[in-house]
Design a protein around this motif. Structure first.
Motif, PDB file in Angstrom:
ATOM      1  N   ALA A   1      13.987-105.414   2.254  1.00 51.12           N
ATOM      2  CA  ALA A   1      12.727-104.901   2.149  1.00 51.12           C
ATOM      3  C   ALA A   1      13.002-103.292   1.451  1.00 51.12           C
ATOM      4  N   ARG A   2      14.057-102.583   1.890  1.00 49.29           N
ATOM      5  CA  ARG A   2      14.485-101.242   1.384  1.00 49.29           C
ATOM      6  C   ARG A   2      14.700-101.378   0.000  1.00 49.29           C
ATOM      7  N   ARG A   3      15.335-102.294  -0.454  1.00 47.69           N
ATOM      8  CA  ARG A   3      16.083-102.543  -1.938  1.00 47.69           C
ATOM      9  C   ARG A   3      14.359-102.606  -2.615  1.00 47.69           C
ATOM     10  N   ARG A   4      13.855-103.602  -2.244  1.00 47.95           N
ATOM     11  CA  ARG A   4      12.571-104.008  -2.991  1.00 47.95           C
ATOM     12  C   ARG A   4      11.771-102.691  -3.467  1.00 47.95           C
ATOM     13  N   VAL A   5      11.621-102.185  -2.198  1.00 41.58           N
ATOM     14  CA  VAL A   5      10.759-100.908  -2.202  1.00 41.58           C
ATOM     15  C   VAL A   5      11.201-100.067  -3.267  1.00 41.58           C
ATOM     16  N   ARG A   6      12.510 -99.631  -3.180  1.00 33.30           N
ATOM     17  CA  ARG A   6      13.398 -98.587  -4.153  1.00 33.30           C
ATOM     18  C   ARG A   6      13.318 -99.370  -5.349  1.00 33.30           C
ATOM     19  N   ASP A   7      13.429-100.395  -5.815  1.00 34.78           N
ATOM     20  CA  ASP A   7      13.597-100.883  -6.962  1.00 34.78           C
ATOM     21  C   ASP A   7      12.055-101.086  -7.750  1.00 34.78           C
ATOM     22  N   SER A   8      11.026-101.287  -6.849  1.00 39.67           N
ATOM     23  CA  SER A   8       9.768-101.721  -7.431  1.00 39.67           C
ATOM     24  C   SER A   8       8.855-100.495  -7.531  1.00 39.67           C
ATOM     25  N   ALA A   9       9.091 -99.167  -6.723  1.00 41.77           N
ATOM     26  CA  ALA A   9       8.016 -98.191  -6.770  1.00 41.77           C
ATOM     27  C   ALA A   9       8.341 -97.593  -7.957  1.00 41.77           C
ATOM     28  N   PRO A  10       7.066 -96.960  -8.471  1.00 44.27           N
ATOM     29  CA  PRO A  10       7.216 -96.284  -9.895  1.00 44.27           C
ATOM     30  C   PRO A  10       7.964 -95.078  -9.518  1.00 44.27           C
ATOM     31  N   PRO A  11       8.733 -94.297 -10.396  1.00 40.43           N
ATOM     32  CA  PRO A  11       9.094 -93.006 -10.163  1.00 40.43           C
ATOM     33  C   PRO A  11       8.231 -91.770 -10.074  1.00 40.43           C
ATOM     34  N   SER A  12       8.396 -91.007  -8.991  1.00 37.85           N
ATOM     35  CA  SER A  12       7.308 -90.172  -8.636  1.00 37.85           C
ATOM     36  C   SER A  12       7.968 -88.559  -8.271  1.00 37.85           C
ATOM     37  N   ASP A  13       7.514 -87.374  -8.736  1.00 40.52           N
ATOM     38  CA  ASP A  13       7.729 -86.158  -8.521  1.00 40.52           C
ATOM     39  C   ASP A  13       7.218 -85.899  -7.122  1.00 40.52           C
ATOM     40  N   PRO A  14       8.283 -85.514  -6.112  1.00 39.16           N
ATOM     41  CA  PRO A  14       7.552 -85.060  -4.760  1.00 39.16           C
ATOM     42  C   PRO A  14       7.163 -83.623  -4.901  1.00 39.16           C
ATOM     43  N   ASP A  15       7.307 -82.883  -5.912  1.00 37.18           N
ATOM     44  CA  ASP A  15       6.526 -81.737  -5.956  1.00 37.18           C
ATOM     45  C   ASP A  15       4.783 -81.817  -6.056  1.00 37.18           C
ATOM     46  N   ALA A  16       4.305 -81.432  -4.746  1.00 35.71           N
ATOM     47  CA  ALA A  16       2.757 -81.311  -4.847  1.00 35.71           C
ATOM     48  C   ALA A  16       1.992 -80.747  -6.024  1.00 35.71           C
ATOM     49  N   ALA A  17       2.534 -79.536  -6.233  1.00 45.32           N
ATOM     50  CA  ALA A  17       1.895 -78.701  -7.256  1.00 45.32           C
ATOM     51  C   ALA A  17       1.692 -79.431  -8.580  1.00 45.32           C
ATOM     52  N   ARG A  18       3.005 -79.843  -9.114  1.00 48.22           N
ATOM     53  CA  ARG A  18       3.015 -80.558 -10.199  1.00 48.22           C
ATOM     54  C   ARG A  18       2.129 -81.813 -10.269  1.00 48.22           C
ATOM     55  N   GLN A  19       2.016 -82.524  -9.131  1.00 48.93           N
ATOM     56  CA  GLN A  19       1.227 -83.530  -9.156  1.00 48.93           C
ATOM     57  C   GLN A  19      -0.118 -83.097  -9.423  1.00 48.93           C
ATOM     58  N   ARG A  20      -0.604 -82.088  -8.487  1.00 48.74           N
ATOM     59  CA  ARG A  20      -2.109 -81.543  -8.920  1.00 48.74           C
ATOM     60  C   ARG A  20      -2.290 -81.174 -10.100  1.00 48.74           C
ATOM     61  N   GLN A  21      -1.170 -80.545 -10.796  1.00 53.89           N
ATOM     62  CA  GLN A  21      -1.524 -79.982 -12.159  1.00 53.89           C
ATOM     63  C   GLN A  21      -1.698 -81.109 -13.194  1.00 53.89           C
ATOM     64  N   ALA A  22      -1.014 -82.448 -13.013  1.00 55.80           N
ATOM     65  CA  ALA A  22      -1.261 -83.521 -13.618  1.00 55.80           C
ATOM     66  C   ALA A  22      -2.715 -84.381 -13.396  1.00 55.80           C
ATOM     67  N   LEU A  23      -3.113 -84.345 -12.217  1.00 55.09           N
ATOM     68  CA  LEU A  23      -4.202 -84.874 -11.944  1.00 55.09           C
ATOM     69  C   LEU A  23      -5.298 -83.900 -12.455  1.00 55.09           C
ATOM     70  N   ASP A  24      -5.265 -82.563 -12.357  1.00 56.16           N
ATOM     71  CA  ASP A  24      -6.111 -81.887 -12.776  1.00 56.16           C
ATOM     72  C   ASP A  24      -6.391 -81.985 -14.330  1.00 56.16           C
ATOM     73  N   ALA A  25      -5.510 -82.144 -14.973  1.00 54.39           N
ATOM     74  CA  ALA A  25      -5.319 -82.147 -16.491  1.00 54.39           C
ATOM     75  C   ALA A  25      -5.897 -83.488 -16.743  1.00 54.39           C
ATOM     76  N   PHE A  26      -5.583 -84.560 -16.103  1.00 54.57           N
ATOM     77  CA  PHE A  26      -6.409 -85.918 -16.262  1.00 54.57           C
ATOM     78  C   PHE A  26      -7.759 -85.874 -16.010  1.00 54.57           C
ATOM     79  N   ARG A  27      -8.339 -85.267 -15.138  1.00 50.51           N
ATOM     80  CA  ARG A  27      -9.599 -85.152 -14.548  1.00 50.51           C
ATOM     81  C   ARG A  27     -10.482 -84.244 -15.779  1.00 50.51           C
ATOM     82  N   ALA A  28      -9.743 -83.106 -16.216  1.00 55.33           N
ATOM     83  CA  ALA A  28     -10.468 -82.341 -17.226  1.00 55.33           C
ATOM     84  C   ALA A  28     -10.533 -83.093 -18.567  1.00 55.33           C
ATOM     85  N   ALA A  29      -9.569 -83.782 -18.928  1.00 53.54           N
ATOM     86  CA  ALA A  29      -9.501 -84.428 -20.281  1.00 53.54           C
ATOM     87  C   ALA A  29     -10.493 -85.711 -20.207  1.00 53.54           C
ATOM     88  N   ALA A  30     -10.757 -86.248 -18.972  1.00 61.69           N
ATOM     89  CA  ALA A  30     -11.500 -87.453 -18.816  1.00 61.69           C
ATOM     90  C   ALA A  30     -13.097 -86.739 -18.921  1.00 61.69           C
TER      91      ALA A  30
END
Length: 305
Positions: free
Chosen positions: A163-192
């Motif tokens: 299970a651990r290997r499947r989770v590691r291999d299947s999960a999309p890459p993600s940045d753990p920094d919440a501020a950068r996550q918010r910046q990207a979502l805010d840019a997505f929301r503004a553009a949409a």
């Protein structure tokens, strides 16, 4: 209840002390808030059929019993399902306001119960999911998990490893920094919101995957879908700009997300994985039946920059 009088009251108080933990176990196992509550209630009923003196470690007993209940539910799901899990399925979200959040706790929650992780866990078989959840997320020893899955501790360890290997291999890459996550979502929301197609393409990874779950009854362009590629995902976002006009930032399973509210009701919940400043995956729950009982956080959008 076998316990009476003061014993029953003490047992009830002890159970309530463990309720939040049991709900967390059940939610990670099932990906459904309603089913998680049902599983915890069933654990309480089973506790009532046991002599209090027979339990040495109440917390451990309740954790494994709740896991067993969830395992039975997952096995029942698998037995009823004639086709593989629909690849548009999005688990139930847990919403919280952004303000007054402990950054360390936020990162922990995002890592442990993120929507992307729950989606990958839907691909595990029931025994693998139980071993992974109980051991990797709640540190339950394999010796205690083995009787639940009717395997040896060594075989149970192998379940968790797969299970651990499947989770590691299947999960999309993600940045753990919440501020950068918010910046990207805010840019997505503004553009949409503004209909800026080029800005949408700029914030989306070229191989971004959109998974939208609108339930079984919604059809047409608003129905469930899975799309890959920045062009297709951006085109879809442009079609639903009215939702983006009402969207506000909240925490979705401990990570930044967007909730659209129409006439005081949640119309959709969106969360994403972000890597190198670009969105690699989008998860949208827009199933009216499953959103009906979901309340948006009361507080206004806010966070520390």
């Amino acid at each position: 209840m076998r316990a009476v009088g003061g014993d029953a009251e003490r047992l009830a108080r002890s159970f309530e002390e463990h309720r939040a933990h049991l709900r967390a176990v059940a939610y990670r196992m099932l990906g459904s808030l309603a089913e998680a509550e049902d599983a915890v209630q069933e654990a309480w009923l089973r506790l009532g059929r046991v002599e209090p003196g027979e339990i040495d470690n109440l917390g451990g007993w309740l954790t494994t019993v709740t896991g067993r209940i969830c395992l039975d539910l997952l096995r029942s799901r698998t037995a009823r399902r004639e086709q593989p899990m629909d690849d548009t399925f999005v688990p139930d979200p847990v919403l919280r306001p952004l303000s007054r959040v402990d950054p360390e706790q936020e990162a922990l929650e995002a890592d442990s119960v993120g929507i992307a992780l729950l989606v990958v866990m839907e691909t595990l078989n029931p025994d693998e999911r139980l071993a992974f959840v109980l051991h990797d997320m709640f540190a339950v020893p394999f010796d205690d998990i083995a009787p639940v899955v009717e395997r040896t501790p060594a075989a149970t360890r192998q379940l968790a490893g797969r299970a651990r290997r499947r989770v590691r291999d299947s999960a999309p890459p993600s940045d753990p920094d919440a501020a950068r996550q918010r910046q990207a979502l805010d840019a997505f929301r503004a553009a949409a919101r503004t209909g800026d197609f080029e800005a949408l393409l700029a914030v989306l990874h070229p191989d971004v995957v959109l998974r939208a779950d609108a339930g079984a009854l919604v059809r047409g362009v608003a129905g469930s879908k899975r799309l890959r590629g920045a062009q297709r995902v951006a085109e879809s976002a442009m079609l639903f700009s009215r939702y983006n006009a009402t969207a506000r930032m909240v925490l979705v399973n401990g990570a930044p997300g967007l909730v659209s509210v129409v006439d005081g009701r949640v119309g959709s919940v969106l969360t994403a994985t972000v890597h190198d400043g670009r969105i690699t995956a989008l998860y949208i729950l827009a199933d009216p039946d499953r959103l009906e009982g979901l309340l948006p956080p009361d507080e206004e959008e806010s966070w520390d920059e």
